[in-house]
Write a protein that holds these residues in place. Structure first.
Motif, PDB file in Angstrom:
ATOM      1  N   LYS A 175     -15.729  -3.487  22.826  1.00 45.54           N
ATOM      2  CA  LYS A 175     -15.188  -4.699  22.627  1.00 45.54           C
ATOM      3  C   LYS A 175     -13.823  -4.746  22.252  1.00 45.54           C
ATOM      4  N   VAL A 176     -13.333  -3.836  21.151  1.00 48.09           N
ATOM      5  CA  VAL A 176     -12.198  -3.673  20.643  1.00 48.09           C
ATOM      6  C   VAL A 176     -10.961  -3.611  21.738  1.00 48.09           C
ATOM      7  N   LEU A 185     -11.546  -8.443  15.792  1.00 42.58           N
ATOM      8  CA  LEU A 185     -11.149  -8.746  17.278  1.00 42.58           C
ATOM      9  C   LEU A 185      -9.828  -9.652  17.204  1.00 42.58           C
ATOM     10  N   LYS A 238     -11.465  -3.941  24.958  1.00 39.66           N
ATOM     11  CA  LYS A 238     -11.390  -4.933  25.943  1.00 39.66           C
ATOM     12  C   LYS A 238     -10.614  -6.034  25.550  1.00 39.66           C
ATOM     13  N   GLU A 239     -10.532  -6.537  24.262  1.00 37.94           N
ATOM     14  CA  GLU A 239      -9.733  -7.335  23.639  1.00 37.94           C
ATOM     15  C   GLU A 239      -8.424  -6.974  23.858  1.00 37.94           C
ATOM     16  N   GLU A 254     -21.100  -0.570  21.653  1.00 32.36           N
ATOM     17  CA  GLU A 254     -20.779  -1.959  22.200  1.00 32.36           C
ATOM     18  C   GLU A 254     -19.491  -2.688  21.416  1.00 32.36           C
ATOM     19  N   TYR A 255     -19.569  -2.296  20.242  1.00 23.39           N
ATOM     20  CA  TYR A 255     -18.420  -2.938  19.238  1.00 23.39           C
ATOM     21  C   TYR A 255     -17.083  -2.417  19.689  1.00 23.39           C
ATOM     22  N   ARG A 308      -7.396  -7.512  27.490  1.00 27.27           N
ATOM     23  CA  ARG A 308      -7.247  -8.756  27.819  1.00 27.27           C
ATOM     24  C   ARG A 308      -5.790  -9.614  27.280  1.00 27.27           C
ATOM     25  N   ASP A 354     -16.703  -0.199  13.489  1.00 30.94           N
ATOM     26  CA  ASP A 354     -17.284  -1.131  12.733  1.00 30.94           C
ATOM     27  C   ASP A 354     -17.388  -0.847  11.404  1.00 30.94           C
ATOM     28  N   SER A 389     -11.418   0.365  15.569  1.00 25.11           N
ATOM     29  CA  SER A 389     -12.492   0.239  16.748  1.00 25.11           C
ATOM     30  C   SER A 389     -13.916   0.622  16.374  1.00 25.11           C
ATOM     31  N   ASP A 400     -15.591 -10.112  14.028  1.00 22.83           N
ATOM     32  CA  ASP A 400     -14.885 -10.993  14.878  1.00 22.83           C
ATOM     33  C   ASP A 400     -13.418 -11.224  14.589  1.00 22.83           C
ATOM     34  N   TYR A 434     -17.308   4.845  18.855  1.00 26.17           N
ATOM     35  CA  TYR A 434     -18.336   4.616  19.795  1.00 26.17           C
ATOM     36  C   TYR A 434     -19.483   5.284  19.679  1.00 26.17           C
TER      37      TYR A 434
END
Length: 533
Positions: free
Chosen positions: A160-161, A123, A163-164, A156-157, A167, A108, A106, A120, A151
């Motif tokens: 995103k991790v 992710l 959140k993926e 932001e990235y 989902r 980058d 998580s 990407d 963090y």
């Protein structure tokens, strides 16, 4: 009441510590002990990484656990590989556990430099791995590795991790302080922000590189974490992991959160010692909550207050974690220490009795000579009984002689000891050889007395420590010898002090035997028998 799930990774993350090695049998025994102690998740290892972990999961399939869920651990799929063709993910499925935990990057920087892939693709690795496992496993946890560092560098990235992961259907998302460098206020703030956006249940995984593993875990719970990951006794790579033995009582007793039952809490000290034993490590006496010294009191003012109300110097009732109050004796002691120890030894004495002051002065004189009774309570009890006129003399010392002879350069020295004692007027002279003069002396003394007191056969010498008290005096310095002896029921410490190591050892040996005979005579009414012909 909110329930916090306790997730143990001693068998995987804990075994990565530099000086920790578990056999497969050790791991299975620890897993059952963790289950008996009410832990919710037990991470057994990484089945794709080594044969030992594969063997563990094969064997543990045949075990029954009361409540704990066994977890297989691994990583997301490799870059540019399909999930169903990834060896690691397939090893996780073959482990046959109902719960699987995978970690993913998580931060980058780790994605670019450690994985050497693009953001990407990382992710996709997270999402596809979780979906693949969720279709085939009942529960999947996602450990967001290096989340707090990620963090702080690129919020932001990092977001995103996770959140993926949400989902994709992860049952838990665990935020990890993998490098152990975050501060509690950082952990709380970041966790609180994530908890406001993520609906999936959240956990926390912290390391102890800044001595904050426990503090950071508690900060995360305060901000919404419902699961804490860690290890028994804080085992782990580098400086270790969050110590569950400290986290659990803090959650339960300080924060009022449900995690383990009251009965399971009382087993924490035993659990801590059990895992140390299988790891072949000495138990840390000063470990919070469960250490031998965690509720030990030495200063006279402290002891006086403790006898009136334990809350004066104890932050919890030690029995709630399976520990107990201990009163130490030293030159810092007051009358309260003497009275407390007397009661502990079953001696009836009034604090106003002049003998209490006499015993206190005797103690302080002895410690000025170099005696130490904190680890030698057997010697202290003998001294106390002597001061009260209750010491039993089971034999009379006549003399001893020790000879050390080296006959050839390439041979070890030979030690021989001769001991003379009298029991009920009968003189006994015995000799024995040993591995060094002290061992020979011990054997000869036991040999002489066992004819009269056969119960000495069940006594063993467990530990022998020597300390030079004044290094500036060189070979003429006083030496303190501490012995730990025991039988099948208990252990006791004794002490001796002299400029001669043999004399100091003799004092400690005599006390050890007298203590054993005193126990026997008080509980079994043993009297010396007639020696065998």
């Amino acid at each position: 009441m909110t329930t916090i799930k306790i997730y143990d990774t001693t068998l995987r993350d804990g075994s990565q510590a530099e000086d920790i090695t578990f056999t497969v049998e050790d791991k299975i025994r620890i897993a059952h002990k963790l289950d008996e102690n009410g832990f919710h998740y037990i991470e057994g290892g990484w089945p794709g990484s080594n044969p030992k972990d594969v063997d563990f999961f094969d064997k543990v399939k045949h075990s029954t656990f009361k409540q704990a869920k066994i977890v297989a651990f691994g990583s997301t799929r490799s870059p540019r590989k399909k999930a169903d063709q990834d060896p690691n993910l397939n090893h996780l499925l073959r482990a046959g556990t109902e719960v699987v935990t995978i970690f993913g990057k998580s931060w980058d920087m780790h994605v670019k430099q450690a994985l050497e892939t693009d953001l990407d693709e990382n992710l996709r690795m997270v999402a596809e791995s979780i979906r693949f496992l969720k279709q085939r496993t009942s529960e999947v946890l996602f450990d967001a590795e290096h989340f707090f560092d990620g963090y702080k560098k690129n919020p932001e990235y990092a977001f995103k991790v996770i959140k993926e992961a949400e989902r994709a259907g992860a049952d838990w998302i665990v935020l990890c302080d993998t490098n152990g460098g975050s501060m509690p206020w950082e952990v709380h703030s970041i966790f609180e922000t994530v908890a406001g956006e993520i609906k999936t249940k959240l956990g926390v995984h912290t390391h102890n590189d800044s001595e904050l593993g426990v503090a950071n875990a508690l900060a995360a719970v305060k901000a919404g974490a419902l699961q804490v990951q860690g290890t028994v006794n804080g085992y782990g790579e580098r400086c270790g992991n969050c110590n569950l033995v400290s986290v659990v009582p803090n959650l339960k007793l300080k924060m009022g959160l449900d995690c383990l039952s009251d009965e399971h809490m009382k087993k924490l000290k035993a659990l801590s010692s059990f895992v140390d034993e299988l790891a072949n490590r000495s138990h840390w006496n000063h470990q919070p909550f469960v250490g031998k010294s965690a509720f030990a009191h030495k200063g006279g003012v402290h002891v006086s207050a403790i006898r009136k109300n334990r809350e004066t110097y104890e932050h919890i009732d030690p029995e709630k974690v399976g520990n107990q109050t201990r009163i130490l004796v030293s030159d810092l002691s007051g009358k309260s220490n003497i009275v407390f120890k007397a009661q502990e030894f079953g001696l009836d004495i009034d604090s106003k009795d002049p003998k209490v002051q006499e015993l206190l002065e005797q103690l302080k004189r002895a410690e000025r000579l170099g005696f130490q009774y904190e680890g030698a309570e057997g010697s202290f009890e003998l001294m106390m009984r002597e001061g009260l006129g209750q010491r039993e003399e089971h034999f009379e010392f006549v003399g001893f002689r020790v000879i050390v002879e080296k006959r050839r350069e390439d041979e070890a020295p030979i030690a021989e000891a001769t001991v003379k004692v009298k029991v009920n007027g009968v003189q006994e002279v015995t000799a024995a050889e040993g591995d060094g003069p002290v061992n020979a002396l011990d054997k000869a003394l036991r040999k002489a007395l066992t004819r009269f007191y056969p119960e000495l056969e069940e006594m063993s010498l467990y530990d022998y420590k020597v300390r030079i008290l004044d290094e500036r005096k060189g070979t003429s310095a006083k030496i303190r010898v501490l012995l730990e002896s025991g039988d099948h029921n208990s252990k006791w410490g004794t002490v001796g002090v002299s400029e001669d190591i043999i004399e100091a050892s003799w004092q400690a040996l005599i006390d050890a035997i007298l203590y054993k005979l005193g126990i026997a005579s008080r509980h079994e009414k043993v009297t010396p028998g007639t020696p065998a012909p």
